[in-house]
Scaffold this active site. Structure first.
Site, short mmCIF file in Angstrom:
data_model
loop_
_atom_site.label_atom_id
_atom_site.label_comp_id
_atom_site.label_asym_id
_atom_site.label_seq_id
_atom_site.Cartn_x
_atom_site.Cartn_y
_atom_site.Cartn_z
CE LYS A 116 -4.16 -1.90 2.17
NZ LYS A 116 -5.10 -1.82 3.34
CG ASP A 157 8.84 -1.69 13.81
OD1 ASP A 157 9.00 -0.81 12.95
OD2 ASP A 157 8.02 -1.60 14.74
#
Length: 487
Positions: free
Chosen positions: A207, A275
């Site tokens: 996205k 992360d």
């Protein structure tokens, strides 16, 4: 990547000094039960039974790097409030260098509170600052980057659009990385990726890549167009687009894209998976892996991360277990020397007697097996040094070995009498012996003690040499000759 090489990677992680720059925040989790509806409004009533406060944002990247074994420093601006104090204490408790964390008394430290019941997130409450940091604190970050960047092996940029990563700060980071030859790995946000120009690699999800490229990614063709557009327009070395259940796609300058499939796994929570990718990818690059190798390991780590609830870390043992599940018993015995040296030092501290022998072990036969079984009786652990393919060719000629080094290693590791196998490329195992310092050095009975390589080393610290007679008539050469005659 093989298990033994992955273990070496995480051993080297202890020497990696990583700098994380980005938006720091706290992730608060309120866990409870939701068994009734409020009489005040049509909402669930959550009876909180447990509270958990974790490092979030760039702090979760720090957490991941610490879990991987790295030395970590963090650079950011936080508020002069209770949450900021908690962040500082959490970092120092993990041994993280916070000399680059600056406290602005006029700023609010970000905190996200998630209410969870029956493993479902009910609501999230955000309390945060989104304004850009003041010029005063921007200068503090710029000064830190200018003076300290050279002491790091990799710089990680974790952008959550909370105001720390201004255009000037990002330009200083990428400029320092290029000047010093340090990889700059960026987890980007927003639609304006021009601010990341010159970074080593960006890791957007699908996205985010759509938004930044202004192109809908609906199939492989549009994926390639979007990836090529971002890669070329931003002067990147590489671009890694994460695509959830479709895995990852790695784009490199002057090379065809590489698509890395994901491993099927139940997804509990994608929070923090980016992360994890950022951290593992950065570790790989800091240790000299190729982009493809580092991305492959990061892909495995991300798959593990999404199987956990909340911002969680992934431990080296979990990644090793996932990658090495194909041959768990034999894989676990095959080690590189750096990893094996640590293991053996720990075993010696427990009083274990270490035995070492070496050889080519090409076409393993009963003579080899009995030799190894006898060798094992001289101590508590038997290490087998295995000549690499190149080493065997140097010793026995271009037609050998008949079986490759990886297969030979697995065959040896499958024997109960063998505890560890280490492959070496030299003509002799002297470096292995000097490093591992076994108590007993074993060679075949066709040797005399004076001809045994490493004899002086072992005897210098009180060890000894043992000679074991091979079974008569059992040798690889005899087997080869028999095959030639019969076929």
């Amino acid at each position: 990547m093989e298990r033994k090489d992955l273990e070496s990677l995480f051993t080297r992680a202890r020497e990696v000094n990583a700098l994380v720059i980005g938006d720091l925040m706290l992730d608060e989790y309120l866990w409870g039960k939701a068994e009734r509806i409020s009489p005040e409004a049509p909402v669930q009533v959550v009876d909180v039974t447990r509270e958990d406060l974790r490092l979030g944002g760039a702090g979760n990247v720090v957490n991941n790097l610490v879990a991987l074994g790295c030395q970590v420093a963090v650079c950011s601006v936080i508020g002069g409030d209770e949450n900021g104090t908690h962040l500082r204490h959490a970092f120092t408790g993990k041994g993280v260098d916070i000399s680059g964390v600056f406290e602005d008394p006029l700023r609010r430290t970000s905190k996200k509170t998630r209410v969870i019941a029956a493993n479902q997130q009910i609501v999230r409450i955000d309390r945060e600052s989104k304004d850009a940091i003041s010029p005063e604190f921007e200068e503090k970050l710029l000064a830190f980057i200018a003076s300290e960047a050279s002491r790091f092996h990799v710089i990680l940029v974790s952008d959550y659009l909370k105001g720390v990563l201004t255009g000037k700060v990002l330009a200083a980071i990428t400029s320092a990385g290029r000047r010093l030859g340090i990889p700059v790995v960026v987890d980007p946000k927003g639609i304006d990726y021009a601010k990341y120009r010159g970074a080593t690699i960006l890791t957007p999800n699908r996205k985010e890549a759509e938004a930044a490229s202004h192109m809908a990614i609906t199939d492989e063709a549009t994926l390639l167009k979007a990836g090529d557009k971002l890669l070329s327009s931003l002067d990147l070395d590489a671009l890694l687009i994460t695509r959830s259940e479709q895995g990852m796609s790695l784009f490199l300058q002057n090379a065809a894209p590489t698509h890395i499939p994901t491993v099927a796994r139940e997804v509990f929570d994608v929070t923090g998976a980016g992360d994890t990718v950022l951290s593992v990818l950065s570790l790989g690059l800091a240790c000299g892996l190729s982009m493809a190798e580092a991305a492959g390991i990061a892909n495995v780590a991300a798959g593990i991360a999404v199987g956990k609830l909340g911002t969680s870390t992934v431990a080296p043992a979990e990644i090793i277990a996932e990658i090495g599940h194909g041959h768990p018993d034999s894989d676990a015995k095959i080690k590189n020397l750096d990893v094996l040296a640590t293991i053996i030092a720990e075993e010696k501290a427990k009083g274990k007697r270490v035995v070492f022998t070496n050889g080519c072990f090409d076409l393993l036969h009963v003579g080899h097996v009995k030799y190894l079984q006898k060798s094992r009786t001289f101590g508590d652990l038997l290490i087998v040094g295995l000549n690499s393919d190149a080493s065997v060719r140097g010793l026995k000629g271009e037609t050998r070995p008949l079986i490759g080094q990886d297969e030979r290693a697995h065959i040896l590791a499958a024997l109960d009498c063998v505890d560890y196998v280490v492959i070496f490329g030299e003509d002799t195992p002297l470096r292995l012996i000097e490093t591992l310092q076994p108590l007993v050095l074993v060679k075949g009975g066709d040797y005399t003690p004076e001809r045994v390589v490493g004899k002086e080393v072992v005897e210098s610290y009180g060890g000894r040499v043992e000679l074991v007679t091979f079974v008569d008539g059992k040798s690889t050469t005899n087997i080869i000759e028999k095959i030639r005659k019969c076929h």
